[in-house]
Design a protein around this motif. Structure first.
Motif, mmCIF file in Angstrom:
data_model
loop_
_atom_site.group_PDB
_atom_site.id
_atom_site.type_symbol
_atom_site.label_atom_id
_atom_site.label_comp_id
_atom_site.label_asym_id
_atom_site.label_seq_id
_atom_site.Cartn_x
_atom_site.Cartn_y
_atom_site.Cartn_z
ATOM 1 N N HIS A 181 0.830 -1.201 0.000
ATOM 2 C CA HIS A 181 0.000 0.000 0.000
ATOM 3 C C HIS A 181 0.872 1.261 0.000
ATOM 4 C CE1 HIS A 181 0.115 -1.448 4.262
ATOM 5 N NE2 HIS A 181 0.502 -0.212 4.465
ATOM 6 N N ASP A 182 0.275 2.339 -0.498
ATOM 7 C CA ASP A 182 0.976 3.617 -0.586
ATOM 8 C C ASP A 182 1.066 4.273 0.786
ATOM 9 O OD1 ASP A 182 1.352 3.419 -3.340
ATOM 10 O OD2 ASP A 182 -0.583 4.352 -3.775
ATOM 11 N N LEU A 183 2.200 4.911 1.038
ATOM 12 C CA LEU A 183 2.471 5.575 2.306
ATOM 13 C C LEU A 183 2.888 7.012 2.067
ATOM 14 C CD1 LEU A 183 4.741 2.759 3.806
ATOM 15 C CD2 LEU A 183 2.346 3.197 4.401
ATOM 16 N N ALA A 184 2.589 7.861 3.028
ATOM 17 C CA ALA A 184 3.079 9.241 3.036
ATOM 18 C C ALA A 184 4.165 9.324 4.102
ATOM 19 C CB ALA A 184 1.941 10.203 3.348
ATOM 20 N N VAL A 185 5.263 9.992 3.760
ATOM 21 C CA VAL A 185 6.411 10.113 4.662
ATOM 22 C C VAL A 185 6.497 11.559 5.146
ATOM 23 C CG1 VAL A 185 8.918 9.893 4.860
ATOM 24 C CG2 VAL A 185 7.633 8.284 3.421
ATOM 25 N N TYR A 186 6.678 11.722 6.448
ATOM 26 C CA TYR A 186 6.772 13.033 7.087
ATOM 27 C C TYR A 186 8.048 13.098 7.907
ATOM 28 C CZ TYR A 186 1.823 13.799 6.077
ATOM 29 O OH TYR A 186 0.622 13.974 5.444
#
Length: 177
Positions: free
Chosen positions: A163-168
């Motif tokens: 699944h796609d992830l957002a990185v912060y």
């Protein structure tokens, strides 16, 4: 013993009495949809989680806190720090994460606990940077990360589940109490 008090919460190390309430939280598929493979966790898996978190405390000097409501003593969930293994974009970095029981959502507890944890990481533990990863499209988590002052740094894909992830991330120089 490391403890942090906020106006409404006590962040503390894990007790034997926390196993069943945390297991109930982690058995909820809605709570767990953004954690790991997104599947609920059993009592045995929850016991393994707590054991691993406590080992990280002993090895790293930080880990996942139990989140207790000061008013009632009720376990609301977990928030804390861990050294990421994946995805590659944050591997080896210290990341912040949380999971609270659904009954505690929408009351600002995640933001309150995460803010205290971020302050602990950057000021008490002397870390220069903290990262975070959430599922792409998870607006609630992205909102908490924004309140912490964390900046979106890109995207990644979960190496196992796809699944796609957002990185912060946030550096000490960007942090404002």
């Amino acid at each position: 013993m490391t403890e942090i008090r906020t106006p409404r919460l006590l962040l503390r190390r894990w007790l034997d009495d926390d196993l069943v309430p945390l297991s109930e939280i982690q058995a909820d598929p809605v709570v767990m949809r953004g954690v790991g493979d997104g599947r609920p966790r059993s009592l045995e898996q929850t016991a393994e989680d707590i054991e691993a978190w406590e080992e990280e405390w002993d090895e790293e000097g930080f880990g996942m806190f139990a989140v207790e409501l000061l008013g009632s003593g009720e376990l609301a969930g977990a928030v804390g720090l861990s050294v990421a293994g994946t995805p590659a974009e944050v591997a080896g970095q210290v990341t912040i994460s949380w999971r609270l029981g659904r009954v505690f959502w929408g009351q600002g507890y995640a933001s309150e606990a995460a803010h205290a944890t971020l302050e602990f990481a950057l000021q008490d533990r002397g870390l220069d940077r903290v990262a975070a990863v959430c599922r792409a499209g998870d607006r609630a988590s992205a909102n908490v990360l924004g309140k912490l002052g964390m900046q979106a740094e890109g995207t990644a894909q979960h190496p196992v589940h796809g699944h796609d992830l957002a990185v912060y991330g946030i550096d000490l120089t960007q942090y404002q109490e």
